[in-house]
Design a protein around this motif. Structure first.
Motif, PDB file in Angstrom:
ATOM      1  N   GLU A 158       0.829  -1.214   0.000  1.00 38.03           N
ATOM      2  CA  GLU A 158       0.000   0.000   0.000  1.00 38.03           C
ATOM      3  C   GLU A 158       0.862   1.261   0.000  1.00 38.03           C
ATOM      4  OE1 GLU A 158      -3.716  -1.941   2.556  1.00 38.03           O
ATOM      5  OE2 GLU A 158      -2.288  -0.585   3.512  1.00 38.03           O
ATOM      6  N   ASN A 159       1.881   1.294   0.855  1.00 38.17           N
ATOM      7  CA  ASN A 159       2.683   2.505   1.020  1.00 38.17           C
ATOM      8  C   ASN A 159       3.790   2.623  -0.019  1.00 38.17           C
ATOM      9  OD1 ASN A 159       1.149   3.151   3.260  1.00 38.17           O
ATOM     10  ND2 ASN A 159       2.585   2.258   4.710  1.00 38.17           N
ATOM     11  N   ASP A 160       4.658   1.606  -0.072  1.00 38.43           N
ATOM     12  CA  ASP A 160       5.853   1.695  -0.904  1.00 38.43           C
ATOM     13  C   ASP A 160       5.551   1.439  -2.377  1.00 38.43           C
ATOM     14  OD1 ASP A 160       6.883   1.999   1.575  1.00 38.43           O
ATOM     15  OD2 ASP A 160       8.235   0.287   1.524  1.00 38.43           O
ATOM     16  N   VAL A 161       4.884   0.332  -2.663  1.00 41.53           N
ATOM     17  CA  VAL A 161       4.607  -0.003  -4.061  1.00 41.53           C
ATOM     18  C   VAL A 161       3.506   0.899  -4.620  1.00 41.53           C
ATOM     19  CG1 VAL A 161       3.950  -1.818  -5.678  1.00 41.53           C
ATOM     20  CG2 VAL A 161       5.342  -2.386  -3.670  1.00 41.53           C
ATOM     21  N   GLY A 162       2.385   0.989  -3.913  1.00 40.39           N
ATOM     22  CA  GLY A 162       1.287   1.822  -4.397  1.00 40.39           C
ATOM     23  C   GLY A 162       1.687   3.270  -4.563  1.00 40.39           C
ATOM     24  N   GLY A 163       2.442   3.803  -3.595  1.00 41.02           N
ATOM     25  CA  GLY A 163       2.843   5.197  -3.666  1.00 41.02           C
ATOM     26  C   GLY A 163       3.857   5.474  -4.754  1.00 41.02           C
ATOM     27  N   ASN A 164       4.848   4.627  -4.879  1.00 38.38           N
ATOM     28  CA  ASN A 164       5.932   4.886  -5.830  1.00 38.38           C
ATOM     29  C   ASN A 164       5.589   4.536  -7.271  1.00 38.38           C
ATOM     30  OD1 ASN A 164       8.720   5.690  -4.410  1.00 38.38           O
ATOM     31  ND2 ASN A 164       7.496   4.444  -3.016  1.00 38.38           N
ATOM     32  N   THR A 165       4.622   3.666  -7.478  1.00 41.66           N
ATOM     33  CA  THR A 165       4.156   3.384  -8.841  1.00 41.66           C
ATOM     34  C   THR A 165       2.990   4.278  -9.224  1.00 41.66           C
ATOM     35  OG1 THR A 165       2.583   1.676  -8.116  1.00 41.66           O
ATOM     36  CG2 THR A 165       4.834   0.947  -8.645  1.00 41.66           C
ATOM     37  N   GLN A 166       2.452   5.012  -8.241  1.00 40.24           N
ATOM     38  CA  GLN A 166       1.294   5.890  -8.413  1.00 40.24           C
ATOM     39  C   GLN A 166       0.053   5.112  -8.854  1.00 40.24           C
ATOM     40  OE1 GLN A 166       2.510   9.196 -10.912  1.00 40.24           O
ATOM     41  NE2 GLN A 166       4.284   9.635  -9.611  1.00 40.24           N
ATOM     42  N   LEU A 167      -0.008   3.836  -8.447  1.00 43.26           N
ATOM     43  CA  LEU A 167      -1.145   2.988  -8.799  1.00 43.26           C
ATOM     44  C   LEU A 167      -2.062   2.746  -7.614  1.00 43.26           C
ATOM     45  CD1 LEU A 167       0.728   0.310 -10.972  1.00 43.26           C
ATOM     46  CD2 LEU A 167      -0.764   2.163 -11.788  1.00 43.26           C
ATOM     47  N   GLY A 168      -1.609   2.994  -6.396  1.00 42.32           N
ATOM     48  CA  GLY A 168      -2.427   2.751  -5.220  1.00 42.32           C
ATOM     49  C   GLY A 168      -3.421   3.870  -5.015  1.00 42.32           C
ATOM     50  N   GLY A 169      -4.693   3.489  -4.907  1.00 37.64           N
ATOM     51  CA  GLY A 169      -5.703   4.523  -4.707  1.00 37.64           C
ATOM     52  C   GLY A 169      -6.673   4.209  -3.594  1.00 37.64           C
ATOM     53  N   GLY A 170      -6.333   3.187  -2.787  1.00 42.33           N
ATOM     54  CA  GLY A 170      -7.206   2.842  -1.670  1.00 42.33           C
ATOM     55  C   GLY A 170      -8.362   1.983  -2.053  1.00 42.33           C
ATOM     56  N   PHE A 171      -8.474   1.565  -3.342  1.00 40.22           N
ATOM     57  CA  PHE A 171      -9.613   0.725  -3.733  1.00 40.22           C
ATOM     58  C   PHE A 171      -9.400  -0.691  -3.258  1.00 40.22           C
ATOM     59  CE2 PHE A 171     -11.564  -2.319  -6.595  1.00 40.22           C
ATOM     60  CZ  PHE A 171     -12.868  -1.860  -6.675  1.00 40.22           C
TER      61      PHE A 171
END
Length: 375
Positions: free
Chosen positions: A356-369
């Motif tokens: 959620e934090n590292d991968v989602g944030g750094n790939t800009q793909l994490g949106g909480g869905f």
């Protein structure tokens, strides 16, 4: 204790990396849409197709094994058929978490494996099936239109591993003959489902790879790549909230191995081990000897220290699972078994946080869905 004590210190190392990243001044620029396209092409066009081929081949071998066993049933043939079941289930568990496109179209994943079965539907339907022994369920084509609970791997698990079904098939009594015919129909239908998946995947992969303004389904490559991130994220959530939380229950007294996945075949933790292999491929871009390291979602992360730390944490969890017995039941009977599995659940939840934090944030793909919570 089975668990290595190092995973908590690894948590600190990754958290430190993440904190350093947060302290960097200035907002991070958007990743260009074209940067997502090579990741899509690699994962969907290069990495996954050989695994789908492998799954189809394993399903076909399972069907052949069932036919050979049922033509001249004996203990050796039963063990060979069970081994073929495990081989097909191993590769399915690696593919299962991807949960996109043809894998889930028309409920295909549920027809391959109807689980979790929260209300015991399969058990009730199976008891009625054995009482009535309808001929329709020995025909693969008619079986394909039946309840998902009477198809796929859980139904085949009942045939091969439950009660004295193996002895009945070897004895070739009335129940045994029906079980052989029904089991062969299930395996044949699995071959059909895996063949459909094999046939439909290339068009799906091409559509994802060609995502953009001209696409009817995927208006951008980033939009398409979100499906990959979601599969990684939800795959870990399913392990912690279903595959581990269900058998663990509310406390040690409430724990029931029978609520786990594949309990009769004794492979609830073996399933998780293979889930992690398929999920790591989404991040790293390698799946056994297929693919290329760093060409999955990791290709979008411009932080080598964070990448190394994430991989180290993942490997620690993968090693933990590999060192455990294959089933929840075998761990729960140990004096510290409940704590061991609870600790494993905590490790999976930590990996989920990193995604959620590292991968989602750094790939800009994490949106909480999260499709699992009904959002």
């Amino acid at each position: 204790m089975i668990f290595k004590p190092s995973w908590r210190s690894l948590l600190l190392s990754t958290t430190t990396v993440f904190a350093v990243g947060l302290s960097t001044p200035g907002a991070k620029a958007d990743i260009p849409d074209e940067n997502y396209q090579p990741v899509l092409a690699h994962l969907l066009g290069t990495v996954m197709p050989p695994k789908i081929d492998e799954f189809h081949a394993a399903s076909e071998e399972l069907t052949e094994g069932f036919r050979d066993f049922c033509s001249d049933p004996d203990n050796g043939g039963l063990e060979e058929t069970r081994a073929a079941y495990h081989a097909a289930m191993d590769i399915w568990q690696e593919i299962q978490p991807w949960r996109m496109g043809p894998l889930v179209a028309n409920g295909r994943d549920q027809h391959i494996e109807y689980w979790p079965d929260k209300h015991g539907t399969a058990a009730r339907q199976f008891r009625k099936l054995m009482f009535d022994k309808p001929a329709a369920y020995t025909d693969p084509e008619q079986l394909s239109g039946a309840s998902a609970a009477l198809q796929g791997f859980p139904a085949l698990e009942e045939v091969l591993f439950a009660d004295d079904h193996g002895n009945q098939m070897i004895a070739a009594d009335e129940n045994g003959v029906f079980l052989c015919q029904y089991g062969t129909a299930i395996a044949t239908n699995l071959g059909t489902l895996s063949g459909e998946l094999q046939a439909e995947w290339p068009d799906f992969a091409t559509a994802m790879e060609n995502a953009g303004p001209d696409s009817m389904d995927y208006p951008s490559a980033k939009f398409a790549a979100t499906d990959l991130y979601r599969a990684l994220h939800e795959g870990l959530l399913i392990i912690s909230t279903q595959k581990l939380a269900r058998p663990l229950g509310e406390n040690a007294e409430d724990a029931r191995a029978s609520r786990g996945e594949s309990p009769l075949a004794g492979r609830s933790l073996r399933n998780i081990e293979h889930n992690l292999i398929g999920l790591f491929a989404i991040y790293d871009g390698t799946w056994g000897d297929i693919g290329e390291e760093g060409q999955g979602l990791a290709a979008l992360i411009d932080n080598s220290l964070l990448d190394r730390s994430f991989k180290l944490n993942w490997q620690t969890v993968a090693d933990t699972v590999a060192d455990l017995p294959p089933s929840v039941a075998e761990v729960l009977v140990q004096s510290d078994g409940y704590a061991t599995l609870s600790d494993l659940k905590g490790q999976i939840e930590f990996l989920t946080m990193l995604v959620e934090n590292d991968v989602g944030g750094n790939t800009q793909l994490g949106g909480g869905f999260n499709a699992l919570d009904g959002d």
